[in-house]
Design a protein around this motif. Structure first.
Motif, short mmCIF file in Angstrom:
data_model
loop_
_atom_site.label_atom_id
_atom_site.label_comp_id
_atom_site.label_asym_id
_atom_site.label_seq_id
_atom_site.Cartn_x
_atom_site.Cartn_y
_atom_site.Cartn_z
N TYR A 171 1.00 -1.20 -0.18
CA TYR A 171 -0.02 0.03 0.01
C TYR A 171 0.87 1.13 -0.07
N ARG A 173 -0.87 4.77 -0.71
CA ARG A 173 -1.56 5.78 -0.53
C ARG A 173 -2.28 5.63 0.86
N LYS A 233 -7.89 8.48 -4.26
CA LYS A 233 -7.17 7.08 -4.52
C LYS A 233 -6.67 6.42 -3.45
N ASP A 235 -5.76 4.17 -0.72
CA ASP A 235 -5.95 2.59 -0.56
C ASP A 235 -5.60 2.00 0.68
N TRP A 257 -17.46 -0.83 -1.39
CA TRP A 257 -16.00 -1.04 -1.52
C TRP A 257 -15.77 -2.60 -0.99
N ARG A 262 -10.37 -2.91 -2.41
CA ARG A 262 -10.36 -1.40 -2.77
C ARG A 262 -9.69 -0.51 -1.35
N LEU A 263 -9.90 -1.01 -0.45
CA LEU A 263 -9.22 -0.12 0.72
C LEU A 263 -8.74 -1.10 2.02
#
Length: 325
Positions: A171, A173, A233, A235, A257, A262-263
Motif C-alpha cells: 500500500y 496511498r 485514490k 488505498d 467497496w 479497494r481499501l
C-alpha cells in the motif's frame, strides 16, 4: 489536623467541621482552613479501618473509560494481581482532569497503599498533593518521564510498526486518522510517527484527518470522507481505535467497496469487535492485562520495601494481522 489548626489559629474541631460539616464553619474561616490544608498537603483520614501500622491494603485506580476492551483487560489484570497479594482494588472513572483530581483526593483521604493512573497529564494541584503525601503512584499507558513509576508502551513505535506493515504489503496511498482537540500524549505522538514512517519509505505523508474522540463508530465515515477528499485514490487507512476502524468497514459496505481489495483498514486496541467483525481487523494489540499486573506489582513492591530498581516497565505491544489489511 493539629498542624492545620495551629497554622490557621482555630481548634482541631473547626478543622474537622470544615471538611465534614462545612456549613457549620463561617465562610472566611473555612476558606483559610482549606487554603492552609492545601499548602500542608492535608487530607482527612477516612480510612478508620486501616491496620494499626498505618499500612493500607487498598489500592486506588482511576481510568478514563470502560467502553473498550483495552481498559477492561487492564482492570482485569489489576484485579487479578491484587487478589493474589491480599490487597483490594477501588476503581473510579474520570473523563476529565478535574474528575481525576477529585478521585485522587478521595484515594489520598482513604490512605490507600498506592494509586494507579492512566496517562501522565494531571492537574498541578494534585501533583503537589501527591508529592507532599508521598503515596506510590503508577502511571499506566506511559513509557517515559513518569511522575513516580510507569508501565506502558511506545505508541510511536506501534504507529511505525502498523504503518510499515501496510507499506510492506504494497500500500502506498495510506491515510491516518487522529483525534482533534486536547487529547492525551498516547494519541498525539502517533501522527508524527506516521509521517516519519511514510517519509522514510519515500511516500507522501499528508493524508491525515482528525476526528472527535467522542464520535465512536460515526468517526469512521467522517474520516473516510475526509481522507478521500485529500486523496480520492486512498488505498489504506489507519484508525485510532478498532471502533473507528469498524465504522470505516461499515461505510465501505455502504459504498460497495471490498476490503482490503479497494481499501485496507487497520485499527488499534484489539477490541472484541476486531476479531468478530467480517473481515477481521488488523490492529495494534497493547498488552493491557499485563500492564495492569505490572502496575499493581510496582505499587505493592514499593509498599513492602522491595522496590524494583527499574520503575519504568515497557509492557510492549504486537501487531495482530487479520483479513482487513
Amino acid at each position: 489536623m493539629q498542624s492545620v489548626a495551629a497554622a490557621a489559629g482555630v481548634s482541631p474541631m473547626t478543622v474537622s467541621n470544615t471538611f465534614r460539616y462545612p456549613e457549620r464553619v463561617q465562610g472566611e474561616t473555612r476558606r483559610r482552613v482549606l487554603q492552609i490544608a492545601a499548602e500542608l498537603g492535608y487530607v482527612p483520614n477516612h480510612a478508620a479501618g486501616n491496620l494499626a501500622s498505618g499500612q493500607s491494603r487498598v489500592i486506588g485506580a482511576v481510568i478514563p473509560s470502560i467502553k473498550n476492551s483495552s481498559f477492561y483487560n487492564y482492570v482485569r489484570g489489576m484485579q487479578d494481581h491484587v487478589a493474589t497479594e491480599g490487597y483490594q482494588l477501588i476503581l473510579k472513572l474520570a473523563d476529565t482532569l478535574s474528575q481525576e483530581a477529585s478521585a485522587i483526593r478521595t484515594f489520598v483521604g482513604l490512605r490507600v497503599a498506592g494509586i494507579a493512573l492512566v496517562g501522565n497529564e494531571h492537574e498541578n494541584d494534585v501533583l503537589t498533593l501527591l508529592r507532599k503525601t508521598g503515596v506510590p503512584v503508577v502511571e499506566s499507558w506511559v513509557h517515559h518521564d513518569p511522575f513516580d513509576m510507569a508501565v506502558g508502551y511506545s505508541t510511536a513505535n506501534a504507529t511505525r510498526a502498523i504503518t510499515n506493515l501496510l507499506i510492506g504489503r504494497g500500500y502506498r496511498r495510506i491515510g491516518f486518522v487522529g483525534y482533534q482537540g486536547d487529547v492525551s500524549h498516547r494519541f498525539t505522538e502517533r501522527v508524527p510517527a506516521f509521517r516519519e514512517a511514510m517519509e522514510e519509505a519515500g511516500l507522501a505523508s499528508e493524508r491525515v484527518f482528525l476526528v472527535d474522540q467522542t464520535d465512536g463508530f460515526g468517526a469512521g465515515p467522517k474520516a473516510l470522507e475526509g481522507l478521500c477528499r485529500i486523496d480520492p485514490k486512498l488505498d489504506a487507512i489507519i484508525c485510532p481505535t478498532d471502533i473507528v476502524a469498524a465504522g470505516v468497514l461499515f461505510e465501505c459496505g455502504r459504498r460497495g467497496w471490498k476490503v482490503p481489495e479497494r481499501l485496507a483498514v487497520a485499527g488499534w486496541g484489539d477490541y472484541e469487535i476486531a476479531s468478530e467483525i467480517t473481515p477481521g481487523i488488523t490492529t495494534v494489540q497493547p498488552h493491557a492485562y499485563e500492564m495492569g499486573q505490572h502496575a499493581m506489582s510496582l505499587i505493592i513492591q514499593r509498599t513492602t520495601g522491595n522496590s524494583r530498581q527499574n520503575t519504568i516497565i515497557d509492557s510492549g505491544f504486537h501487531i495482530v494481522r487479520r483479513a482487513s489489511a
